[in-house]
Write a protein that holds these residues in place. Structure first.
Motif, PDB file in Angstrom:
ATOM      1  N   ILE A 196      -6.740  -7.563   8.010  1.00 27.07           N
ATOM      2  CA  ILE A 196      -5.957  -6.379   7.623  1.00 27.07           C
ATOM      3  C   ILE A 196      -5.182  -5.858   8.819  1.00 27.07           C
ATOM      4  N   GLU A 197      -5.860  -5.784   9.979  1.00 27.73           N
ATOM      5  CA  GLU A 197      -5.170  -5.297  11.173  1.00 27.73           C
ATOM      6  C   GLU A 197      -4.065  -6.255  11.594  1.00 27.73           C
ATOM      7  N   PHE A 198      -4.348  -7.560  11.448  1.00 29.95           N
ATOM      8  CA  PHE A 198      -3.323  -8.539  11.824  1.00 29.95           C
ATOM      9  C   PHE A 198      -2.069  -8.339  10.982  1.00 29.95           C
TER      10      PHE A 198
ATOM     11  N   PRO B 255     -19.475   0.750   9.140  1.00 26.61           N
ATOM     12  CA  PRO B 255     -20.570  -0.224   9.126  1.00 26.61           C
ATOM     13  C   PRO B 255     -20.102  -1.589   9.620  1.00 26.61           C
ATOM     14  N   SER B 256     -21.042  -2.366  10.200  1.00 25.25           N
ATOM     15  CA  SER B 256     -20.636  -3.578  10.906  1.00 25.25           C
ATOM     16  C   SER B 256     -20.211  -4.686   9.947  1.00 25.25           C
ATOM     17  N   TRP B 257     -20.689  -4.660   8.684  1.00 28.07           N
ATOM     18  CA  TRP B 257     -20.320  -5.761   7.781  1.00 28.07           C
ATOM     19  C   TRP B 257     -18.844  -5.726   7.422  1.00 28.07           C
ATOM     20  N   ILE B 258     -18.195  -4.603   7.658  1.00 22.76           N
ATOM     21  CA  ILE B 258     -16.795  -4.484   7.259  1.00 22.76           C
ATOM     22  C   ILE B 258     -15.855  -5.016   8.337  1.00 22.76           C
ATOM     23  N   LEU B 259     -16.423  -5.280   9.549  1.00 21.82           N
ATOM     24  CA  LEU B 259     -15.558  -5.685  10.663  1.00 21.82           C
ATOM     25  C   LEU B 259     -14.787  -6.978  10.414  1.00 21.82           C
ATOM     26  N   PRO B 260     -15.409  -8.054   9.869  1.00 21.90           N
ATOM     27  CA  PRO B 260     -14.609  -9.257   9.605  1.00 21.90           C
ATOM     28  C   PRO B 260     -13.470  -9.012   8.626  1.00 21.90           C
TER      29      PRO B 260
ATOM     30  N   GLY C  53      -2.858  -7.065   2.201  1.00 22.76           N
ATOM     31  CA  GLY C  53      -1.559  -6.533   2.604  1.00 22.76           C
ATOM     32  C   GLY C  53      -1.414  -5.075   2.218  1.00 22.76           C
ATOM     33  N   ALA C  54      -1.824  -4.752   0.971  1.00 22.48           N
ATOM     34  CA  ALA C  54      -1.733  -3.349   0.534  1.00 22.48           C
ATOM     35  C   ALA C  54      -2.617  -2.473   1.403  1.00 22.48           C
ATOM     36  N   ALA C  55      -3.822  -2.990   1.729  1.00 16.15           N
ATOM     37  CA  ALA C  55      -4.733  -2.216   2.575  1.00 16.15           C
ATOM     38  C   ALA C  55      -4.115  -1.986   3.938  1.00 16.15           C
TER      39      ALA C  55
ATOM     40  N   LEU D 291       1.584  -7.063  12.307  1.00  9.89           N
ATOM     41  CA  LEU D 291       2.748  -7.936  12.131  1.00  9.89           C
ATOM     42  C   LEU D 291       3.810  -7.265  11.281  1.00  9.89           C
ATOM     43  N   ALA D 292       3.368  -6.410  10.344  1.00 12.88           N
ATOM     44  CA  ALA D 292       4.332  -5.795   9.424  1.00 12.88           C
ATOM     45  C   ALA D 292       5.248  -4.835  10.148  1.00 12.88           C
TER      46      ALA D 292
END
Lengths: 100, 251, 74
Positions: free
Chosen positions: B167-169, B157-162, A74-76, B173-174
């Motif tokens: 985080i984007e969701f 880098p691709s490992w960070i995508l999951p 959430g913070a991120a 929503l926020a």
């Protein structure tokens, strides 16, 4: 007054609506409004993360780990939203500077 | 609790009481004041606009002037200025949000009525509607893969995508939920102030002091009209900025 | 002892409002000074100011959330 609810032929667009937007005004006031929501947005994203983590914890029985993870996510998310907004503002300003 | 100690609880008015019990498949569908006044606000907006559309004239006068100037303002100041020419198709959604929030908060100023937007569940429902619509518009415009790609900055880098997905969701929503909380808090706070002024009359029980709370109530009610306008404008303009972000996505 | 939760929540909110208003006032005042000294960078200064205000506001809102949690889930 009864025929009010009967009219369902395609609702027309009023005649005055199809005007062109003013090109003169800049959108910095809209950016300001976006900034006004930024603080509450950061708090809400942390709350969503914490609430989601807590509910997942209750469901999976992995207390406190997903709560902590949700907190961090959430913070991120809040900081990412802020960073995007700053980047958009910088881009706008550079565009205006190049134009001028 | 506060009712016993002081006799008056300003929050009592905002508790929901079921008017008509309805349970379908174990889910509570009871009709309470919030639902009733949501319907009333919707009916008012719908009948005004449908009536105007049914009796429209080439040269507008009376209510047609009002309706056209409101729609014109929403189109020019919100949709065209924030989203641009591509945002024309979303105009009905934003205009409906604006008019519904404005009408329901103005109806709440009538004594004896209830403000549905002073309830967090109603505003959160609006926010979730905005969230789903924004995502749908983004996916329709860019395709699912293109839309998701737009969130990832180049050179990640691709490992960070999951990790990016939740985080984007949360971030997406926020945005509407913060609007919901802002709207709900503004409406609730204004109405609580009015109720506190009114309860002062009953609490003090002295006729010489009574004009003061009444003046306070009048001033606060006038201020509430202003707050209703500002809050519905902010809600719809920020919704428009979220649509603008989904439509003009960086690649 | 039950009333102490309310006391704690009120003290927290009061401190958050005090600190937040003080820091926002100071921040805006200093930014105004800098803007009048160097009007050519006013846009950048304003952006930075708004972001800092958002941070301060967020901190005050965190206090609000904690106070609400205290009051509601005692």
């Amino acid at each position: 007054m009864i025929e009010v609810f009967v009219c369902c032929e395609s609702l027309p667009v009023p005649t005055g609506v199809s005007l062109k937007p003013d090109k003169k005004q800049d959108n910095s006031w809209y950016m300001l409004r976006r900034y006004a929501n930024l603080g509450i947005e950061m708090v809400v994203s942390v709350l969503i993360g914490a609430w989601g983590g807590n509910s997942l914890d209750k469901w999976l029985g992995t207390r406190p780990w997903l709560l902590l993870l949700g907190f961090i996510f959430g913070a991120a998310a809040g900081f990412l939203n802020m960073a995007r907004l700053i980047a958009a503002t910088e881009k706008n300003r550079n565009k205006e500077k190049n134009k001028a | 609790m506060a009712e016993e100690s002081k006799g008056i609880d300003p929050l009592h008015h905002f508790e929901l009481h079921s008017l008509f019990d309805l349970h379908i498949a174990g889910i509570d569908f009871s009709i309470n004041q919030a639902v009733l006044w949501t319907w009333i606000a919707g009916a008012v907006v719908f009948s005004l606009f449908a009536w105007t559309a049914a009796t429209r004239k080439r040269y507008p006068k009376g209510k047609q002037n009002l309706v056209e100037s409101v729609l014109d303002f929403l189109m020019k100041e919100i949709v065209l200025k924030v989203i641009g020419e591509e945002g024309r198709f979303i105009f009905p959604f934003i205009a409906t949000l604006f008019l519904f929030i404005l009408t329901s908060s103005l109806l709440g100023l009538i004594p004896g009525s209830f403000t549905p937007v002073a309830n967090i569940n109603v505003t959160a429902g609006l926010a979730i509607m905005v969230f789903v619509t924004v995502q749908a518009v983004g996916v329709k415009r860019h395709g699912l893969v293109g839309y998701l790609k737009g969130f990832v900055p180049p050179g990640v880098p691709s490992w960070i995508l999951p990790l990016m997905l939740p985080i984007e969701f949360i971030g997406q929503l926020a945005k509407p939920l913060s609007l919901a909380i802002r709207l709900f808090a503004n409406m609730l706070a204004g109405h609580i102030v009015i109720l506190v002024f009114l309860s002062l009359i009953i609490l003090l029980k002295s006729i010489p002091v009574t004009p003061l709370p009444i003046v306070g109530v009048v001033i606060m009610s006038a201020f509430e009209i202003f707050v209703a306008l500002i809050q519905s404008f902010i809600f719809s303009i920020l919704t428009a900025t979220y649509f603008a972000a989904a439509i003009h996505m960086e690649h | 002892m039950e009333g102490m939760t309310y006391v704690g929540a009120v003290i927290g909110i009061a401190l958050a409002a005090f600190g937040g208003s003080l820091s926002i006032g100071w921040l805006v005042g200093k930014t105004m000074e800098a803007m009048s000294r160097q009007p050519e960078v006013a846009g950048e200064l304003r952006t930075t100011m708004l972001i800092s205000i958002a941070f301060i506001e967020a901190l005050a809102l965190y206090t609000l959330v904690v106070a609400l949690l205290l009051v509601m889930t005692k």
